[in-house]
Scaffold this motif. Structure first.
Motif, PDB file in Angstrom:
ATOM      1  N   THR A 265       0.854  -1.166   0.000  1.00 29.07           N
ATOM      2  CA  THR A 265       0.000   0.000   0.000  1.00 29.07           C
ATOM      3  C   THR A 265       0.891   1.217   0.000  1.00 29.07           C
ATOM      4  N   HIS A 266       0.639   2.093  -0.907  1.00 26.09           N
ATOM      5  CA  HIS A 266       1.434   3.303  -1.006  1.00 26.09           C
ATOM      6  C   HIS A 266       0.605   4.484  -0.534  1.00 26.09           C
ATOM      7  N   PRO A 267       1.225   5.508   0.077  1.00 28.12           N
ATOM      8  CA  PRO A 267       0.475   6.667   0.527  1.00 28.12           C
ATOM      9  C   PRO A 267      -0.291   7.320  -0.604  1.00 28.12           C
ATOM     10  N   TRP A 307       6.090   1.373   5.097  1.00 31.00           N
ATOM     11  CA  TRP A 307       6.586   1.921   3.831  1.00 31.00           C
ATOM     12  C   TRP A 307       7.468   0.867   3.181  1.00 31.00           C
ATOM     13  N   ILE A 308       7.765   1.088   1.899  1.00 29.01           N
ATOM     14  CA  ILE A 308       8.507   0.063   1.166  1.00 29.01           C
ATOM     15  C   ILE A 308       9.898  -0.191   1.758  1.00 29.01           C
ATOM     16  N   THR A 309      10.544   0.844   2.296  1.00 31.83           N
ATOM     17  CA  THR A 309      11.877   0.628   2.850  1.00 31.83           C
ATOM     18  C   THR A 309      11.836  -0.449   3.931  1.00 31.83           C
ATOM     19  N   GLY A 383      23.654   3.138   5.132  1.00 32.21           N
ATOM     20  CA  GLY A 383      22.823   3.411   3.968  1.00 32.21           C
ATOM     21  C   GLY A 383      21.997   4.662   4.165  1.00 32.21           C
ATOM     22  N   SER A 384      21.652   5.297   3.048  1.00 32.17           N
ATOM     23  CA  SER A 384      20.780   6.465   3.077  1.00 32.17           C
ATOM     24  C   SER A 384      19.701   6.246   2.029  1.00 32.17           C
ATOM     25  N   VAL A 385      18.489   6.682   2.310  1.00 33.32           N
ATOM     26  CA  VAL A 385      17.394   6.448   1.376  1.00 33.32           C
ATOM     27  C   VAL A 385      16.280   7.473   1.522  1.00 33.32           C
ATOM     28  N   GLY A 386      15.566   7.702   0.433  1.00 31.43           N
ATOM     29  CA  GLY A 386      14.331   8.480   0.497  1.00 31.43           C
ATOM     30  C   GLY A 386      14.372   9.771  -0.275  1.00 31.43           C
ATOM     31  N   GLU A 387      15.517  10.374  -0.350  1.00 29.74           N
ATOM     32  CA  GLU A 387      15.654  11.655  -1.051  1.00 29.74           C
ATOM     33  C   GLU A 387      17.145  11.870  -1.266  1.00 29.74           C
ATOM     34  N   PRO A 388      17.503  12.829  -2.106  1.00 36.67           N
ATOM     35  CA  PRO A 388      18.934  13.074  -2.289  1.00 36.67           C
ATOM     36  C   PRO A 388      19.576  13.478  -0.969  1.00 36.67           C
ATOM     37  N   ILE A 389      20.804  13.042  -0.748  1.00 41.98           N
ATOM     38  CA  ILE A 389      21.518  13.429   0.471  1.00 41.98           C
ATOM     39  C   ILE A 389      22.554  14.488   0.079  1.00 41.98           C
ATOM     40  N   THR A 411      21.212   5.039  -1.503  1.00 41.08           N
ATOM     41  CA  THR A 411      20.452   4.107  -2.333  1.00 41.08           C
ATOM     42  C   THR A 411      19.245   4.802  -2.945  1.00 41.08           C
ATOM     43  N   TYR A 412      19.249   4.881  -4.259  1.00 44.59           N
ATOM     44  CA  TYR A 412      18.108   5.469  -4.966  1.00 44.59           C
ATOM     45  C   TYR A 412      17.190   4.345  -5.441  1.00 44.59           C
ATOM     46  N   TRP A 413      15.898   4.449  -5.109  1.00 43.43           N
ATOM     47  CA  TRP A 413      14.907   3.489  -5.624  1.00 43.43           C
ATOM     48  C   TRP A 413      13.528   4.007  -5.311  1.00 43.43           C
ATOM     49  N   GLN A 414      12.503   3.215  -5.588  1.00 48.07           N
ATOM     50  CA  GLN A 414      11.121   3.649  -5.402  1.00 48.07           C
ATOM     51  C   GLN A 414      10.275   2.468  -4.948  1.00 48.07           C
ATOM     52  N   THR A 415       9.087   2.759  -4.444  1.00 45.13           N
ATOM     53  CA  THR A 415       8.159   1.695  -4.078  1.00 45.13           C
ATOM     54  C   THR A 415       7.993   0.716  -5.243  1.00 45.13           C
ATOM     55  N   GLU A 416       7.789   1.265  -6.426  1.00 46.72           N
ATOM     56  CA  GLU A 416       7.493   0.431  -7.596  1.00 46.72           C
ATOM     57  C   GLU A 416       8.683  -0.390  -8.056  1.00 46.72           C
ATOM     58  N   THR A 417       9.909   0.047  -7.720  1.00 47.16           N
ATOM     59  CA  THR A 417      11.075  -0.717  -8.182  1.00 47.16           C
ATOM     60  C   THR A 417      11.361  -1.882  -7.235  1.00 47.16           C
ATOM     61  N   GLY A 500      10.108   9.244 -13.136  1.00 51.61           N
ATOM     62  CA  GLY A 500       9.554  10.491 -12.609  1.00 51.61           C
ATOM     63  C   GLY A 500      10.600  11.381 -11.969  1.00 51.61           C
ATOM     64  N   ASP A 501      11.870  10.940 -11.971  1.00 52.36           N
ATOM     65  CA  ASP A 501      12.937  11.751 -11.388  1.00 52.36           C
ATOM     66  C   ASP A 501      13.852  12.299 -12.476  1.00 52.36           C
ATOM     67  N   GLY A 502      14.400  13.477 -12.200  1.00 52.10           N
ATOM     68  CA  GLY A 502      15.423  14.038 -13.068  1.00 52.10           C
ATOM     69  C   GLY A 502      16.783  13.565 -12.573  1.00 52.10           C
ATOM     70  N   TRP A 512      23.469  11.530 -10.375  1.00 52.86           N
ATOM     71  CA  TRP A 512      23.075  12.510  -9.363  1.00 52.86           C
ATOM     72  C   TRP A 512      21.581  12.739  -9.531  1.00 52.86           C
ATOM     73  N   ILE A 513      20.796  12.340  -8.549  1.00 53.72           N
ATOM     74  CA  ILE A 513      19.345  12.468  -8.662  1.00 53.72           C
ATOM     75  C   ILE A 513      18.953  13.905  -8.330  1.00 53.72           C
ATOM     76  N   ARG A 514      18.159  14.487  -9.232  1.00 50.13           N
ATOM     77  CA  ARG A 514      17.787  15.892  -9.057  1.00 50.13           C
ATOM     78  C   ARG A 514      16.434  16.089  -8.395  1.00 50.13           C
ATOM     79  N   ILE A 521       5.264  15.130  -4.026  1.00 48.80           N
ATOM     80  CA  ILE A 521       5.999  15.845  -2.986  1.00 48.80           C
ATOM     81  C   ILE A 521       6.680  14.821  -2.090  1.00 48.80           C
ATOM     82  N   ASN A 522       7.910  15.120  -1.696  1.00 46.01           N
ATOM     83  CA  ASN A 522       8.649  14.211  -0.828  1.00 46.01           C
ATOM     84  C   ASN A 522       8.959  14.932   0.483  1.00 46.01           C
ATOM     85  N   VAL A 523       8.223  14.572   1.536  1.00 45.25           N
ATOM     86  CA  VAL A 523       8.421  15.184   2.846  1.00 45.25           C
ATOM     87  C   VAL A 523       9.062  14.146   3.761  1.00 45.25           C
TER      88      VAL A 523
HETATM   89  C1  WT7 Z   1      11.048   8.606  -4.692  1.00 44.69           C
HETATM   90  C2  WT7 Z   1      10.420   7.275  -4.351  1.00 44.69           C
HETATM   91  C3  WT7 Z   1      12.374   3.849  -1.976  1.00 44.69           C
HETATM   92  C4  WT7 Z   1      12.479   4.230  -0.655  1.00 44.69           C
HETATM   93  C5  WT7 Z   1      11.747   5.349  -0.074  1.00 44.69           C
HETATM   94  C6  WT7 Z   1      10.945   6.250  -0.951  1.00 44.69           C
HETATM   95  C7  WT7 Z   1      13.009   9.725  -4.062  1.00 44.69           C
HETATM   96  C8  WT7 Z   1      14.283   7.840  -2.972  1.00 44.69           C
HETATM   97  C9  WT7 Z   1      16.328   8.532  -3.155  1.00 44.69           C
HETATM   98  C10 WT7 Z   1      17.733   8.776  -3.151  1.00 44.69           C
HETATM   99  C11 WT7 Z   1      17.319  10.746  -4.359  1.00 44.69           C
HETATM  100  C12 WT7 Z   1      15.491   9.470  -3.777  1.00 44.69           C
HETATM  101  C13 WT7 Z   1      12.858   9.752  -5.585  1.00 44.69           C
HETATM  102  C14 WT7 Z   1      11.971   8.553  -5.858  1.00 44.69           C
HETATM  103  N1  WT7 Z   1      14.216   9.015  -3.631  1.00 44.69           N
HETATM  104  N2  WT7 Z   1      15.540   7.537  -2.666  1.00 44.69           N
HETATM  105  N3  WT7 Z   1      18.599   7.946  -2.569  1.00 44.69           N
HETATM  106  N4  WT7 Z   1      18.169   9.898  -3.771  1.00 44.69           N
HETATM  107  N5  WT7 Z   1      15.984  10.573  -4.368  1.00 44.69           N
HETATM  108  O1  WT7 Z   1      10.058   5.513  -1.725  1.00 44.69           O
HETATM  109  O2  WT7 Z   1       7.945   6.796  -1.509  1.00 44.69           O
HETATM  110  O3  WT7 Z   1       8.344   5.253  -3.473  1.00 44.69           O
HETATM  111  O4  WT7 Z   1       9.560   7.444  -3.262  1.00 44.69           O
HETATM  112  O5  WT7 Z   1      11.849   9.044  -3.582  1.00 44.69           O
HETATM  113  O6  WT7 Z   1      12.227  10.928  -5.950  1.00 44.69           O
HETATM  114  O7  WT7 Z   1      11.276   8.626  -7.080  1.00 44.69           O
HETATM  115  P1  WT7 Z   1       8.893   6.226  -2.495  1.00 44.69           P
END
Ligand code: WT7
Length: 647
Positions: A265-267, A307-309, A383-389, A411-417, A500-502, A512-514, A521-523
């Motif tokens: 389930t995703h938000p 959450w997926i993490t 590890g770091s996750v969720g947004e650019p560090i 670590t860059y990834w997404q719920t769907e990946t 969906g990411d630059g 480099w994830i932009r 929105i990522n809060v």
């Molecule tokens: C979006 C996915 C997957 C785990 C938590 C979030 C951003 C996630 C990074 C990172 C830059 C990141 C992207 C992505 N994001 N990790 N290491 N560097 N951006 O999962 O809720 O599915 O969100 O989070 O924008 O598309 P999510």
């Protein structure tokens, strides 16, 4: 390599308790090339090595990104729970599967071995089956971060039922929608939870949600605090009293899961389904190679399993690999800002996985002297996750958490990946603060020019990040809405998965994830959809129109700003506060806007679409708004600017 590169600490390999799974960057490149040139052979080999199939697959993968019909390990069958529990319980029954660190450090922590975990899971399976849960049914789990939440997830997996874990910060309304959507007859919760010294009233929230979910027949309640709670006889039952009636081992009969069974389930209310084997393999392969997990390790991921993490790196990756997962019920600042360091020390964690939003908060209040008595030299991977560090946060993390001794992987990834997409391989990939570095095994990345829609080859290019080859842990559909799945990910650029990411690819091929190029929105590392928040605002009786914008925020990465116009421009003194309350109750406190701005009118195109692009620029203090001629009434902009400058 460019000068901002930090090589793996010299002592990293020397101090390794065993042998790293990948020993050199050359090895990584060799494996990576193999995975891209011959994906079927590569994934088939990995699957056979890392997973135990009950029935062999005859085809590694079928389908294409173009048609969005990928399937993995066709003809095969396995049970995710068997892979995460039984096989380790057989081989090493006394190894700790879960270490639980309670919210209050003065309370006792608990250790659950693999054989105990198997017993708990089996008993819950017995109970759930008697209550009618079968393969394909969806069980809703609304629990704090305690071992029983993991037990609940694994019991569903054992039956082949789908688990829908709803983060215990969601409101009753949001929970209700998710229960209704899932048609759950069984919900699992606790009497209460504890987080950061505060009580969370999980049972009360479920009770409230359940009022509009008549299909619920069973509410299983684990006693976490022993508080007095309302009880509905017949429906509500205690975990401790019920489970002991069931056998400590459920036999083989129900093991085989052939079809897609994991449900997330995703938000965003975007529910993805994944191949069980493909998902589990993504978790295991990234756990093994990115994090270098070994069975002796104690892996501490601070994410919530809502959450997926948490799904992938609290539950499935560490347990599939047979190590110990450390689960933490509380918050990073309770009772003090050094809590993470203390947990890592107490349980001798070898890995820590967290989010930049927490690091930013801790960086503000921690000084070197606060860490004087901490010895975390066993910590190997961060590890770091969720947004650019940001580079300065990366460096702080490397120094303050890891003593410049541990490898950092962003670590860059997404719920769907389902699992990591871009990440440094711990102890292998030279690190660059701020860059997620190189693609993961089997991930074929592309940067696409958003203007020409052409793929940009070579280095030093910037554009939209896409993936050109399917991978096992990718989501296979959105439940009940395959069209949306196709439109969101595969119809944007034909033949590619659209993230969906630059992103920017630098001179060394590092990524480099932009950030998002869409309206997401990522809060604090939680992805929220603007449309869900806007709908919640519009539900308020006085709101005519609403636009929700993410603006940069020092602490949370992005913060939510809501701009609303009112019906008949009927302003009340408390409207801003009322709207914050509205969001807190319909979605949850984590989605509450930082600012609510009430304006006369919103800028719109002639066809009536709100022009968020202009609002975003206004809110971030830009003075050039680009083309404003599409906005219906230019005077609207002047008024909005006035309101913005007043708050
Ligand atoms: C979006 C996915 C997957 C785990 C938590 C979030 C951003 C996630 C990074 C990172 C830059 C990141 C992207 C992505 N994001 N990790 N290491 N560097 N951006 O999962 O809720 O599915 O969100 O989070 O924008 O598309 P999510």
């Amino acid at each position: 390599m460019s000068e901002d590169t930090i090589s793996v600490p010299a002592q990293w390999r020397a101090q390794h308790p065993t042998t790293p799974h990948i020993v050199s960057l050359l090895d990584y490149h060799a494996l990576y090339n193999e995975s891209i040139q011959n994906p079927s052979a590569f994934w088939s080999k990995q699957a056979k090595e890392l997973l135990s199939f009950t029935r062999d697959f005859h085809t590694t993968n079928t389908g294409s990104l173009e048609n969005g019909d990928n399937a993995w390990f066709v003809g095969g069958g396995l049970n995710a729970c068997f892979n995460c529990v039984d096989r380790h319980a057989i081989q090493d029954p006394h190894r700790a599967a879960i270490i639980y660190e309670p919210d209050n450090p003065a309370d006792e922590s608990r250790v659950i071995t693999y054989s105990e975990l198997l017993r708990h899971v089996s008993q819950l399976v017995g109970f759930l089956r008697e209550r009618g849960v079968r393969k394909g049914n969806i069980v809703t789990i609304y629990m704090p971060m305690i071992p029983e939440a993991v037990v609940a997830v694994l019991a569903c997996a054992r039956i082949g039922a789908i688990h829908s874990v709803v983060f215990a910060g969601f409101s009753a309304e949001a929970l209700r929608d998710r229960i209704q959507d899932a048609k759950s007859t069984v919900v699992i919760t606790t009497d209460e939870g504890r987080r950061g010294g505060k009580t969370i009233s999980t049972k009360r929230v479920v009770d409230e949600a359940a009022r509009e979910c008549p299909e619920i027949t069973t509410l299983l309640v684990y006693k976490r605090t022993g508080a007095d709670i309302p009880w509905m006889a017949g429906r509500d039952v205690w975990w401790d009293e019920e489970l002991k009636r069931y056998p400590a081992y459920t036999p083989r009969k129900s093991w085989i899961q052939r079809t897609t069974c994991s449900y997330f389930t995703h938000p965003d209310r975007l529910e993805s389904r994944k191949d069980t084997a493909g998902y589990l393999l993504g978790a295991a392969v990234t756990g093994k190679y990115v994090f270098d997990i070994h069975p002796e390790d104690r892996f501490f991921c601070s994410g919530d399993i809502g959450w997926i993490t948490g799904h992938t790196y609290v539950v499935y990756a560490p347990l599939a690999l047979g190590c110990t997962t450390v689960i933490f019920e509380g918050t990073p600042t309770y009772p003090s800002h050094t809590r993470f360091w203390e947990i890592i020390q107490r349980h001798a964690c070898t890995h820590f996985y967290g989010a930049p939003t927490a690091f930013r908060l801790l960086k503000r209040s921690i000084e070197k002297k606060d860490l004087q008595n901490i010895d975390n030299s066993q910590l190997r991977v961060l590890g770091s996750v969720g947004e650019p560090i940001a580079p300065e946060i990366w460096k702080w993390y490397y120094e303050f958490m890891g003593n410049e001794n541990a490898a950092v992987t962003d670590t860059y990834w997404q719920t769907e990946t389902g699992s990591h997409i871009i990440a440094a391989y711990a102890g292998v990939t030279p690190m660059k603060p701020g860059s997620a570095t190189l693609p993961c095994l089997g991930i074929d990345l592309a940067i696409i020019d958003p203007v020409s829609d052409e793929e940009l080859k070579g280095n030093l290019v910037e554009g939209v990040l896409a993936i050109k080859q399917p991978w096992p842990s990718m989501a296979r559909t959105i439940r009940g809405n395959h069209d949306r799945y196709m439109d969101s990910y595969f119809n944007v650029y034909k033949g590619y998965y659209f993230t969906g990411d630059g992103a920017f690819r630098d001179q060394d091929g590092y990524y480099w994830i932009r950030g998002r190029v869409d309206d997401v929105i990522n809060v604090s590392g939680h992805r929220l959809s603007t449309s869900e928040i806007e709908s919640a605002l519009i539900e308020h009786a006085s709101v005519a129109e609403a636009a929700v914008i993410g603006v940069p925020d020092e602490l949370t990465g992005q913060a939510i700003n809501a701009i609303v116009s009112l019906k008949n421009n009927h302003m009340t003194e408390t409207i801003e506060r009322d709207l914050v309350v509205q969001i807190r109750t319909t979605i949850g406190p984590f989605a509450a806007p930082k600012k609510v701005l009430v304006v006369q009118d919103l800028p719109k195109t002639r066809s009536g679409k709100i022009v968020r692009r202009i609002l975003r620029k206004m809110l971030t203090g830009e003075t050039e708004f680009g083309d404003t001629s599409t906005a219906t009434d230019p005077s609207v902009l002047g008024e909005i600017l006035k309101v913005i400058s007043c708050v």
